[in-house]
Design a protein around this motif. Structure first.
Motif, PDB file in Angstrom:
ATOM      1  N   SER A 170       9.016  14.644  46.018  1.00 44.90           N
ATOM      2  CA  SER A 170       8.660  13.386  45.364  1.00 44.90           C
ATOM      3  C   SER A 170       7.158  13.165  45.290  1.00 44.90           C
ATOM      4  O   SER A 170       6.697  12.071  44.956  1.00 44.90           O
ATOM      5  CB  SER A 170       9.304  12.210  46.111  1.00 44.90           C
ATOM      6  OG  SER A 170       8.838  12.157  47.450  1.00 44.90           O
ATOM      7  N   ALA A 171       6.390  14.190  45.586  1.00 48.54           N
ATOM      8  CA  ALA A 171       4.935  14.050  45.564  1.00 48.54           C
ATOM      9  C   ALA A 171       4.453  13.571  44.202  1.00 48.54           C
ATOM     10  O   ALA A 171       4.868  14.075  43.159  1.00 48.54           O
ATOM     11  CB  ALA A 171       4.274  15.387  45.901  1.00 48.54           C
ATOM     12  N   GLY A 172       3.594  12.560  44.217  1.00 47.90           N
ATOM     13  CA  GLY A 172       3.029  12.028  42.986  1.00 47.90           C
ATOM     14  C   GLY A 172       3.870  10.979  42.300  1.00 47.90           C
ATOM     15  O   GLY A 172       3.453  10.433  41.277  1.00 47.90           O
ATOM     16  N   LEU A 173       5.053  10.669  42.852  1.00 45.03           N
ATOM     17  CA  LEU A 173       5.924   9.657  42.258  1.00 45.03           C
ATOM     18  C   LEU A 173       5.788   8.348  43.021  1.00 45.03           C
ATOM     19  O   LEU A 173       5.825   8.323  44.249  1.00 45.03           O
ATOM     20  CB  LEU A 173       7.385  10.101  42.288  1.00 45.03           C
ATOM     21  CG  LEU A 173       7.733  11.446  41.669  1.00 45.03           C
ATOM     22  CD1 LEU A 173       9.248  11.626  41.667  1.00 45.03           C
ATOM     23  CD2 LEU A 173       7.168  11.579  40.268  1.00 45.03           C
ATOM     24  N   ASP A 174       5.683   7.259  42.281  1.00 47.03           N
ATOM     25  CA  ASP A 174       5.578   5.931  42.898  1.00 47.03           C
ATOM     26  C   ASP A 174       6.984   5.352  43.051  1.00 47.03           C
ATOM     27  O   ASP A 174       7.410   4.492  42.284  1.00 47.03           O
ATOM     28  CB  ASP A 174       4.694   5.025  42.044  1.00 47.03           C
ATOM     29  CG  ASP A 174       4.468   3.659  42.684  1.00 47.03           C
ATOM     30  OD1 ASP A 174       4.878   3.458  43.845  1.00 47.03           O
ATOM     31  OD2 ASP A 174       3.881   2.781  42.013  1.00 47.03           O
ATOM     32  N   ILE A 175       7.725   5.835  44.041  1.00 46.04           N
ATOM     33  CA  ILE A 175       9.091   5.384  44.290  1.00 46.04           C
ATOM     34  C   ILE A 175       9.051   4.016  44.963  1.00 46.04           C
ATOM     35  O   ILE A 175       8.385   3.828  45.979  1.00 46.04           O
ATOM     36  CB  ILE A 175       9.849   6.376  45.191  1.00 46.04           C
ATOM     37  CG1 ILE A 175       9.786   7.790  44.612  1.00 46.04           C
ATOM     38  CG2 ILE A 175      11.284   5.910  45.386  1.00 46.04           C
ATOM     39  CD1 ILE A 175      10.580   7.997  43.368  1.00 46.04           C
ATOM     40  N   VAL A 176       9.788   3.063  44.409  1.00 45.85           N
ATOM     41  CA  VAL A 176       9.846   1.720  44.991  1.00 45.85           C
ATOM     42  C   VAL A 176      10.861   1.718  46.128  1.00 45.85           C
ATOM     43  O   VAL A 176      11.983   2.214  45.974  1.00 45.85           O
ATOM     44  CB  VAL A 176      10.233   0.677  43.923  1.00 45.85           C
ATOM     45  CG1 VAL A 176      10.384  -0.707  44.550  1.00 45.85           C
ATOM     46  CG2 VAL A 176       9.187   0.654  42.823  1.00 45.85           C
ATOM     47  N   THR A 177      10.494   1.174  47.261  1.00 46.58           N
ATOM     48  CA  THR A 177      11.374   1.153  48.426  1.00 46.58           C
ATOM     49  C   THR A 177      11.404  -0.248  49.038  1.00 46.58           C
ATOM     50  O   THR A 177      10.592  -1.111  48.717  1.00 46.58           O
ATOM     51  CB  THR A 177      10.898   2.147  49.497  1.00 46.58           C
ATOM     52  OG1 THR A 177       9.589   1.775  49.952  1.00 46.58           O
ATOM     53  CG2 THR A 177      10.862   3.567  48.949  1.00 46.58           C
ATOM     54  N   THR A 178      12.360  -0.459  49.911  1.00 46.82           N
ATOM     55  CA  THR A 178      12.494  -1.632  50.780  1.00 46.82           C
ATOM     56  C   THR A 178      12.926  -2.897  50.041  1.00 46.82           C
ATOM     57  O   THR A 178      13.932  -3.521  50.372  1.00 46.82           O
ATOM     58  CB  THR A 178      11.200  -1.914  51.559  1.00 46.82           C
ATOM     59  OG1 THR A 178      10.797  -0.711  52.217  1.00 46.82           O
ATOM     60  CG2 THR A 178      11.439  -3.015  52.587  1.00 46.82           C
ATOM     61  N   SER A 179      12.146  -3.318  49.052  1.00 43.34           N
ATOM     62  CA  SER A 179      12.447  -4.563  48.339  1.00 43.34           C
ATOM     63  C   SER A 179      11.948  -4.446  46.908  1.00 43.34           C
ATOM     64  O   SER A 179      11.119  -3.571  46.594  1.00 43.34           O
ATOM     65  CB  SER A 179      11.784  -5.758  49.032  1.00 43.34           C
ATOM     66  OG  SER A 179      10.375  -5.606  49.050  1.00 43.34           O
ATOM     67  N   PRO A 180      12.434  -5.321  46.002  1.00 39.98           N
ATOM     68  CA  PRO A 180      11.961  -5.249  44.612  1.00 39.98           C
ATOM     69  C   PRO A 180      10.458  -5.451  44.518  1.00 39.98           C
ATOM     70  O   PRO A 180       9.876  -6.257  45.244  1.00 39.98           O
ATOM     71  CB  PRO A 180      12.713  -6.395  43.930  1.00 39.98           C
ATOM     72  CG  PRO A 180      13.914  -6.626  44.767  1.00 39.98           C
ATOM     73  CD  PRO A 180      13.474  -6.348  46.178  1.00 39.98           C
TER      74      PRO A 180
END
Length: 437
Positions: free
Chosen positions: A392-402
């Motif tokens: 997932s390097a370089g990806l802005d994955i959203v986590t935890t909460s919106p």
């Protein structure tokens, strides 16, 4: 959006280049999903980031290697069908027809028009899976075969029932393109409206694959997670500890019409579908190309058709299969498309399958609906069970909460067996869902 906003000006003029001038609005939505059987419930569940995977009693009783799935929550067939109709429609058709009926109701009474100018576009992974597997399990080959057997297993049964229910006499199309089917059905309906062949359409996808034989087949292929001891931890898109997806069932449909027609009748408009493209890997029957080049091409082409650059995208709804080769190829495609953007990084990325499981042909349509709502509200849902890793390097994955951001166009991606790739661009009208409307 102000009258001086350049994006608003773009939407009111013919699109540049090869893009069509006709604007296509989404005016209704209907879903039956593991996240809920109303749009509002499903949207809230996806925003919560809570996985919906559970143990399926039948799978436990049979001792299958995978005992979990994501069944539809809150669906009551009796609210949509008579007893006789329930005998004629199998699980797949019931979910699809009910979701389509909700979408038509949501669009309002003014949606109906000339039947000959109204189309139905349904994406599905194949034949009516539940009914076909039921026949296989029972091995019925005698005169006692139910008279409803053929209509129940016809690949086009759901599309036909929707057209009958709503008296839509234009194209009645069934798209079978593996897990891209729902997205492709929506995109092809948009193209038909743009080309002037029809004025409106009900378009989406449906699949009901939670049958033991189907689970066994996907498990044998190595596509399913084996985290039977912790179903809620099984779906983990882009996480390095992923080991496959959780299979789910569902249906999602949109009502589509020319924006000018929707405005004339005073319809509530969720937004517009401004870009659509497909591309095929032509490489392997089940495995994607490692570089994700054809998915990247589909994304870039869809953005060009919408008159957008990668920098204009507010968030990406990734396919996020939770398989190692699938996520790795998609990550490569996302880096290809957004690595050269003005921001120097990808937009925030969501992956709804971590919550709902893998809905096969329904997934692309369901995720397009959710992505459009999220884009309008300026919310990007979190990806559950994501802990990072090299893939997932370089990806802005959203986590935890919106994550909050300004309302902006969303890009929704779909991939599938056979090397199928599709992308939809969804341009929102800020909604009132977040305000509790």
């Amino acid at each position: 959006m102000s009258a001086d906003d350049p994006r608003d000006l773009r939407r009111r003029l013919p699109l540049s280049g090869s893009g069509p001038a006709t604007r296509v609005a989404v005016t209704g939505m209907g879903v039956k999903s593991p996240a809920g059987s109303t749009v509002k419930d499903a949207y809230a569940t996806v925003l919560s980031g809570k996985p919906q995977a559970v143990h399926v009693p039948a799978f436990l009783d049979l001792g299958l290697p995978v005992t979990m799935g994501c069944p539809v929550q809150g669906f009551c067939p009796e609210a949509y069908f008579s007893k006789a109709e329930r005998r004629r429609l199998d699980r797949t058709a019931q979910l699809g027809v009910a979701a389509a009926a909700d979408a038509v109701t949501d669009a309002g009474p003014g949606f109906a028009g000339d039947p000959a100018r109204s189309g139905v576009y349904v994406g599905s992974g194949g034949v009516s899976l539940a009914a076909a597997m039921e026949l296989t399990d029972h091995g019925r080959v005698d005169a006692a075969m139910p008279v409803t057997t053929v209509p129940r297993i016809m690949p086009n049964a759901t599309a036909a029932w929707i057209s009958i229910r709503h008296r839509m006499q234009g194209p009645c199309v069934t798209v079978t393109a593996a897990c891209v089917s729902g997205a492709m059905a929506v995109g092809e309906a948009v193209q038909a409206i743009r080309a002037g062949r029809i004025d409106r359409a009900v378009a989406g996808g449906v699949d009901a694959p939670l049958a033991p034989a189907f689970i066994a087949a996907f498990a044998r292929l190595g596509a399913l997670s084996r985290r039977n001891d912790a179903p809620c931890e099984a779906g983990r898109p882009f996480d390095d500890r992923r080991d496959g997806f959780v299979l789910g069932e569902g249906a999602a449909f949109l009502t589509l019409e020319r924006t000018e027609d929707a405005e004339k009748r005073g319809a509530r408009i969720y937004g517009e579908i401004t870009g659509y493209a497909v591309a095929t890997d032509a490489a392997h029957i089940v495995g994607p190309r490692d570089d994700g080049a054809l998915l990247a091409r589909a994304m870039t082409t869809a953005l060009e058709e919408a008159g957008l650059t990668p920098h204009d995208v507010g968030h990406v709804n990734a396919h996020g299969s939770s398989t190692r080769p699938g996520d790795r190829a998609e990550a490569a495609a996302l880096r290809t498309v957004f690595g050269g953007s003005a921001s120097g990084a990808t937009p925030p990325i969501a992956a709804v399958k971590g919550v709902t499981g893998y809905l096969l042909g329904a997934g692309g349509a369901f995720e397009a609906a959710i992505a459009l709502l999220c884009a309008g509200d300026g919310l990007v849902p979190p990806v559950p069970n994501f802990g990072g890793g090299a893939d997932s390097a370089g990806l802005d994955i959203v986590t935890t909460s919106p994550r909050r951001l300004a309302p902006a166009p969303a890009l929704s991606c779909s991939t599938g067996f056979g090397g199928q790739n599709a992308a939809l661009v969804l341009d929102p009208v800020p909604s009132r869902w977040a305000a509790g409307a």
